[in-house]
Design an enzyme around this catalytic site. Structure first.
Site, PDB file in Angstrom:
ATOM      1  N   GLY A  71      56.120   6.818  -7.548  1.00  0.00           N
ATOM      2  CA  GLY A  71      54.931   6.016  -7.125  1.00  0.00           C
ATOM      3  C   GLY A  71      55.174   4.628  -7.310  1.00  0.00           C
ATOM      4  O   GLY A  71      55.786   4.228  -8.240  1.00  0.00           O
ATOM      5  N   GLY A 111      55.672  22.213 -15.930  1.00  0.00           N
ATOM      6  CA  GLY A 111      56.596  22.336 -15.214  1.00  0.00           C
ATOM      7  C   GLY A 111      57.662  23.372 -15.275  1.00  0.00           C
ATOM      8  O   GLY A 111      57.951  23.668 -16.655  1.00  0.00           O
ATOM      9  N   GLY A 157      51.227  19.917  -8.701  1.00  0.00           N
ATOM     10  CA  GLY A 157      51.479  18.480  -8.838  1.00  0.00           C
ATOM     11  C   GLY A 157      51.033  17.789 -10.056  1.00  0.00           C
ATOM     12  O   GLY A 157      50.063  18.416 -10.353  1.00  0.00           O
ATOM     13  N   HIS A 159      83.715  26.933 -32.217  1.00  0.00           N
ATOM     14  CA  HIS A 159      85.173  26.892 -33.050  1.00  0.00           C
ATOM     15  C   HIS A 159      86.244  26.567 -32.066  1.00  0.00           C
ATOM     16  O   HIS A 159      86.223  27.121 -30.849  1.00  0.00           O
ATOM     17  CB  HIS A 159      85.247  28.474 -33.381  1.00  0.00           C
ATOM     18  CG  HIS A 159      84.400  29.055 -34.508  1.00  0.00           C
ATOM     19  ND1 HIS A 159      84.449  30.143 -35.078  1.00  0.00           N
ATOM     20  CD2 HIS A 159      83.552  28.417 -35.062  1.00  0.00           C
ATOM     21  CE1 HIS A 159      83.452  30.496 -35.975  1.00  0.00           C
ATOM     22  NE2 HIS A 159      82.751  29.285 -35.975  1.00  0.00           N
ATOM     23  N   GLN A 172      47.652  25.408 -16.298  1.00  0.00           N
ATOM     24  CA  GLN A 172      47.852  25.070 -15.205  1.00  0.00           C
ATOM     25  C   GLN A 172      48.530  26.214 -14.442  1.00  0.00           C
ATOM     26  O   GLN A 172      49.451  26.512 -14.634  1.00  0.00           O
ATOM     27  CB  GLN A 172      48.506  23.825 -14.729  1.00  0.00           C
ATOM     28  CG  GLN A 172      48.587  23.369 -13.321  1.00  0.00           C
ATOM     29  CD  GLN A 172      49.750  22.221 -13.016  1.00  0.00           C
ATOM     30  OE1 GLN A 172      50.508  21.881 -13.941  1.00  0.00           O
ATOM     31  NE2 GLN A 172      49.612  21.540 -11.680  1.00  0.00           N
TER      32      GLN A 172
HETATM   33  P1  UTP Z   1      58.758  17.233 -13.297  1.00  0.00           P
HETATM   34  O1  UTP Z   1      58.470  17.453 -11.908  1.00  0.00           O
HETATM   35  O2  UTP Z   1      59.725  15.852 -13.544  1.00  0.00           O
HETATM   36  O3  UTP Z   1      59.255  18.268 -13.998  1.00  0.00           O
HETATM   37  O4  UTP Z   1      57.410  16.559 -13.949  1.00  0.00           O
HETATM   38  P2  UTP Z   1      59.464  19.889 -13.631  1.00  0.00           P
HETATM   39  O5  UTP Z   1      58.690  20.267 -12.680  1.00  0.00           O
HETATM   40  O6  UTP Z   1      59.446  20.608 -15.206  1.00  0.00           O
HETATM   41  O7  UTP Z   1      61.071  19.582 -13.430  1.00  0.00           O
HETATM   42  P3  UTP Z   1      61.843  20.290 -12.192  1.00  0.00           P
HETATM   43  O8  UTP Z   1      61.701  19.325 -11.179  1.00  0.00           O
HETATM   44  O9  UTP Z   1      61.477  21.703 -12.074  1.00  0.00           O
HETATM   45  O10 UTP Z   1      63.476  20.156 -12.730  1.00  0.00           O
HETATM   46  C1  UTP Z   1      57.212  15.725 -14.781  1.00  0.00           C
HETATM   47  C2  UTP Z   1      56.329  16.086 -15.780  1.00  0.00           C
HETATM   48  O11 UTP Z   1      54.928  16.647 -15.225  1.00  0.00           O
HETATM   49  C3  UTP Z   1      54.739  17.880 -15.411  1.00  0.00           C
HETATM   50  C4  UTP Z   1      55.978  18.494 -15.725  1.00  0.00           C
HETATM   51  O12 UTP Z   1      55.871  19.576 -16.906  1.00  0.00           O
HETATM   52  C5  UTP Z   1      56.720  17.537 -16.614  1.00  0.00           C
HETATM   53  O13 UTP Z   1      56.557  17.035 -17.761  1.00  0.00           O
HETATM   54  N1  UTP Z   1      53.946  18.664 -14.513  1.00  0.00           N
HETATM   55  C6  UTP Z   1      54.560  18.396 -13.239  1.00  0.00           C
HETATM   56  C7  UTP Z   1      53.014  19.310 -14.683  1.00  0.00           C
HETATM   57  O14 UTP Z   1      52.565  19.711 -15.641  1.00  0.00           O
HETATM   58  N2  UTP Z   1      52.186  20.114 -13.560  1.00  0.00           N
HETATM   59  C8  UTP Z   1      52.778  19.901 -12.229  1.00  0.00           C
HETATM   60  O15 UTP Z   1      52.307  20.559 -11.369  1.00  0.00           O
HETATM   61  C9  UTP Z   1      53.874  18.880 -12.224  1.00  0.00           C
END
Ligand code: UTP
Length: 325
Positions: A136, A9, A83, A292, A78
């Site tokens: 979910g 993400g 998602g 500081h 990915q």
């Molecule tokens: P999140 O949606 O909370 O993380 O996904 P994000 O997308 O990094 O955060 P925002 O919303 O932009 O701030 C939960 C976990 O699932 C992974 C994310 O890296 C995180 O560890 N994830 C989510 C994926 O690896 N791929 C995806 O398509 C979605």
């Protein structure tokens, strides 16, 4: 057992920190978020892990291979953030015959993994929440899940899935993920893991739940700071430093230089930091941060950032009233 850790993400909600560092490498309680997860896995002797990487994935690969040489790690890219279901689908080429433990890379869990791994069937980590609309949720009957609903609009259940998934049958998980992607089944425009697990249930897979009380999100500045508080309250000790008042719990790295300051409670001071003439509480100062003459509360200071304040010069008369905000 193979751990699958999605870490692709963008970490948008933690900008500006995630401009240069992937979210899971941000420091909380004295080490990267991912470090807390991997330490637990190593403790449980899980040595095979798939990291689903994307944004700044090379930094994650470097961290894992350097700090956790005992873990046989696969890194799968990915390419599009479609998602969580899609992230796990991307990891299918690394599935083997063994059981799978999916664990979100941006959440610190306080759970008894031994108990989870001794369960007789697949099981998902759940917690009762007041407002389940962003999760979910699981509907259960006689200890087993009868239905899973991603981001419910109707109040069908308050048992939220918190990001721990123990799945005995990697083949049926892979089949369900393939169906999810082939049929392009989306909820809120994302390919959701919850929807793939629902396919597994419809095909007869027995999936139960296990309670997760200790569940500490790191996705936003305020939750990163509250997780920092939790971790320090568990383990936040420091050795005394001359001319520094330490209000435990705190984490102070060996290489941090601190003088004439008050640190804590709930302050994380990382490697190479330089703190002088300051008061820092409930904050995280990342590597090589310089502070500081500054008072910080509820703050996150990025690596190599420099914060310099000053003392006030006043000539205040009797009975004057001066307030600084
Ligand atoms: P999140 O949606 O909370 O993380 O996904 P994000 O997308 O990094 O955060 P925002 O919303 O932009 O701030 C939960 C976990 O699932 C992974 C994310 O890296 C995180 O560890 N994830 C989510 C994926 O690896 N791929 C995806 O398509 C979605």
């Amino acid at each position: 057992m193979r751990a699958i850790i999605p870490v692709a993400g963008l970490g948008t909600r933690l900008k500006p920190h995630t401009h240069s560092l992937p979210k899971v490498l941000l420091n909380v309680g004295g080490k990267p978020i991912l470090g807390h997860i991997l330490d637990k896995l190593v403790e449980e002797k899980i040595t095979k892990a798939t990291f689903v990487v994307g944004y700044l994935g090379d930094k994650i690969e470097k961290y894992v291979t350097e700090k956790y040489p005992k873990i046989k790690a696969d890194f799968i890219e990915q390419k599009e953030m479609l998602g969580l279901g899609h992230a796990i689908y991307t990891a299918i080429p690394t599935f083997d015959e063994e059981e799978i433990f999916i664990i979100l890379g941006d959440t610190v869990f306080d759970v008894n993994m031994k108990q989870i791994f001794s369960l007789k069937t697949s099981a998902l980590g759940v917690k009762t929440v007041d407002d389940p609309r962003r999760f979910g949720v699981a509907i259960t009957e006689n200890d087993f899940i009868t239905k899973l609903v991603e981001k419910p609009t109707e109040p069908v259940s308050k048992l939220a899935l918190v990001g721990l998934y123990y799945l005995k049958n990697s083949k049926s998980l892979a089949d369900a993920l393939n169906e999810l992607v082939e049929k392009d089944i989306r909820t809120k425009n994302e390919l959701q893991l919850t929807d793939a697990l629902q396919i597994m249930i419809e095909r007869g897979e027995k999936i139960s739940t296990f309670p997760v009380e200790g569940w500490y999100d790191c996705g936003k500045p305020e939750t990163l700071l509250s997780t920092n508080q939790f971790l320090l309250s568990q383990n936040g000790k420091a050795i005394p430093i001359e001319n520094v008042v330490i209000n435990e719990p705190v984490f102070i790295a060996d290489t941090a230089k601190i003088s004439n300051s008050v640190i804590g409670p709930y302050a994380t001071i990382s490697e190479g930091c330089e703190i002088k003439d300051s008061i820092i509480k409930n904050s995280i100062i990342n590597e090589n941060g310089i502070v500081h003459k500054t008072m910080l509360d509820n703050s996150i200071v990025g690596s190599n950032a420099i914060i310099k304040g000053n003392f006030k010069k006043l000539n205040a008369g009797d009975s004057s009233e001066i307030e600084f905000y």
